[in-house]
Design a protein around this motif. Structure first.
Motif, short mmCIF file in Angstrom:
data_model
loop_
_atom_site.label_atom_id
_atom_site.label_comp_id
_atom_site.label_asym_id
_atom_site.label_seq_id
_atom_site.Cartn_x
_atom_site.Cartn_y
_atom_site.Cartn_z
N VAL A 62 30.42 -15.58 1.70
CA VAL A 62 29.45 -16.35 0.68
C VAL A 62 28.93 -17.65 1.64
CG1 VAL A 62 29.36 -17.27 -1.99
CG2 VAL A 62 29.94 -15.21 -1.76
N ALA A 63 30.33 -18.20 2.19
CA ALA A 63 29.32 -19.55 2.65
C ALA A 63 28.55 -19.76 3.91
CB ALA A 63 31.22 -20.14 2.86
N ARG A 118 28.32 -8.72 -4.25
CA ARG A 118 26.68 -7.93 -3.75
C ARG A 118 27.24 -7.87 -1.64
NH1 ARG A 118 24.04 -8.00 -8.22
NH2 ARG A 118 23.66 -5.59 -9.23
N LEU A 119 27.18 -9.00 -2.05
CA LEU A 119 27.53 -10.53 -0.40
C LEU A 119 28.81 -10.16 0.23
CD1 LEU A 119 26.50 -14.22 -1.12
CD2 LEU A 119 24.96 -12.10 0.18
N LEU A 120 29.69 -9.13 -0.31
CA LEU A 120 31.01 -8.75 0.11
C LEU A 120 30.43 -7.24 0.74
CD1 LEU A 120 33.44 -9.23 0.64
CD2 LEU A 120 34.94 -8.62 -1.31
N ALA A 121 30.25 -6.56 -0.40
CA ALA A 121 29.54 -5.28 -0.17
C ALA A 121 28.31 -5.17 0.69
CB ALA A 121 29.29 -4.74 -1.25
N LEU A 142 18.52 -21.21 -10.58
CA LEU A 142 18.91 -21.83 -9.03
C LEU A 142 19.21 -20.57 -8.10
CD1 LEU A 142 22.47 -24.26 -9.64
CD2 LEU A 142 19.80 -24.63 -9.08
N PRO A 143 18.72 -20.08 -6.72
CA PRO A 143 18.90 -19.30 -6.13
C PRO A 143 21.21 -18.50 -6.98
CG PRO A 143 18.45 -20.41 -5.04
CD PRO A 143 18.34 -21.38 -6.87
N THR A 144 20.65 -17.03 -7.05
CA THR A 144 21.76 -16.95 -6.50
C THR A 144 22.85 -16.53 -5.67
OG1 THR A 144 21.95 -14.87 -7.17
CG2 THR A 144 21.63 -16.72 -8.98
N LEU A 145 24.33 -16.72 -5.33
CA LEU A 145 24.84 -16.27 -3.96
C LEU A 145 25.99 -15.37 -4.99
CD1 LEU A 145 25.44 -19.75 -2.30
CD2 LEU A 145 24.65 -17.71 -1.14
N ASP A 146 25.65 -14.13 -4.34
CA ASP A 146 26.06 -12.77 -5.42
C ASP A 146 27.31 -12.11 -4.64
OD1 ASP A 146 26.95 -10.16 -6.41
OD2 ASP A 146 25.00 -9.51 -7.24
#
Length: 239
Positions: free
Chosen positions: A118-119, A227-230, A220-224
């Motif tokens: 995510v970072a 799904r980012l991990l997937a 705000l724009p989301t950091l999901d």
């Protein structure tokens, strides 16, 4: 849609999912399967093996503040998944990554760290100050401060009562597949307050939060994180 020649991405690595909550693990699994055909061809995805210890065991260890016990549960899953043929491990649960220092040195397989993923995406997007939502265990931990700090990204935690309400929504509702409109409205209003406090993106730091929050209903724009991990696991598998 034009699909690549499957032969060009032959023999992808097997992904092992260390499940904590069923909802977060299921969303991660479905995301890998849904997005893989763009890389591997129609209906194709890497082999995936999943092991889930009882969520109650994790909760008991977290409530006791025993991260070594959390790590031991994760390692039991890791051993089972290694025996089942996994090549890389992911855990679609942000909270229990607080125990990752107990896990990585003894793990039979490499792990992709959800907060590091995510970072990295936050840095790619140019995020300056991220709002952090998740369980109280997660929000009060060093999981995201460490990962975001490595990318020189600031963050903001909710206020104390807000942490409690977000934790209640997650643990009493979302992990049990309960979606209450009033709770979703609360989360939306909290994100708006975090924007007013100077945040320019929000980390959905609980893998169930993307079930009810997205760019469509967040100011705000989301950091999901789920799904980012997937996506990261899929890239690893076919790289």
């Amino acid at each position: 849609m034009t699909y690549p020649d499957p032969a060009s991405t032959a023999n992808p690595r097997t992904i092992g999912i260390v499940a904590c909550s069923s909802e977060g693990a299921a969303l991660c699994y479905r995301t890998i399967c849904a997005r893989a055909p763009a890389l591997l061809g129609p209906h194709a995805h890497p082999e995936i093996v999943l092991h889930g210890a009882s969520l109650a065991d994790y909760v008991a260890a977290l409530e006791a503040g025993d991260l070594a016990a959390v790590g031991a549960i994760m390692l039991r899953s890791a051993e089972k998944l290694a025996g089942a043929g996994a090549d890389v491990l992911i855990c679609p649960d942000n909270t229990i990554h607080a125990a990752i220092s107990h896990v990585r040195p003894r793990s039979p397989l490499p792990w992709l760290h959800i907060a590091e993923v995510v970072a990295s995406e936050a840095r790619r997007r140019g995020v300056r100050r991220a709002a952090l939502l998740g369980t109280r265990w997660l929000v009060d931990s060093s999981v995201y401060p460490d990962a975001l700090g490595a990318e020189d990204i600031a963050f903001l935690r909710p206020e104390e009562e807000e942490k409690d309400e977000v934790a209640r929504i997650i643990m009493d509702e979302l992990v049990n597949d309960i979606h209450v409109p009033a709770s979703v409205a609360y989360l939306e209003s909290l994100i708006a307050r975090m924007r007013d406090r100077g945040c320019d993106a929000v980390i959905l730091g609980c893998t169930e939060l993307p079930l009810v929050l997205s760019d469509q209903n967040s100011v705000l724009p989301t950091l999901d994180s789920t799904r980012l991990l997937a996506d990261a696991a899929l890239r690893y598998a076919v790289s």
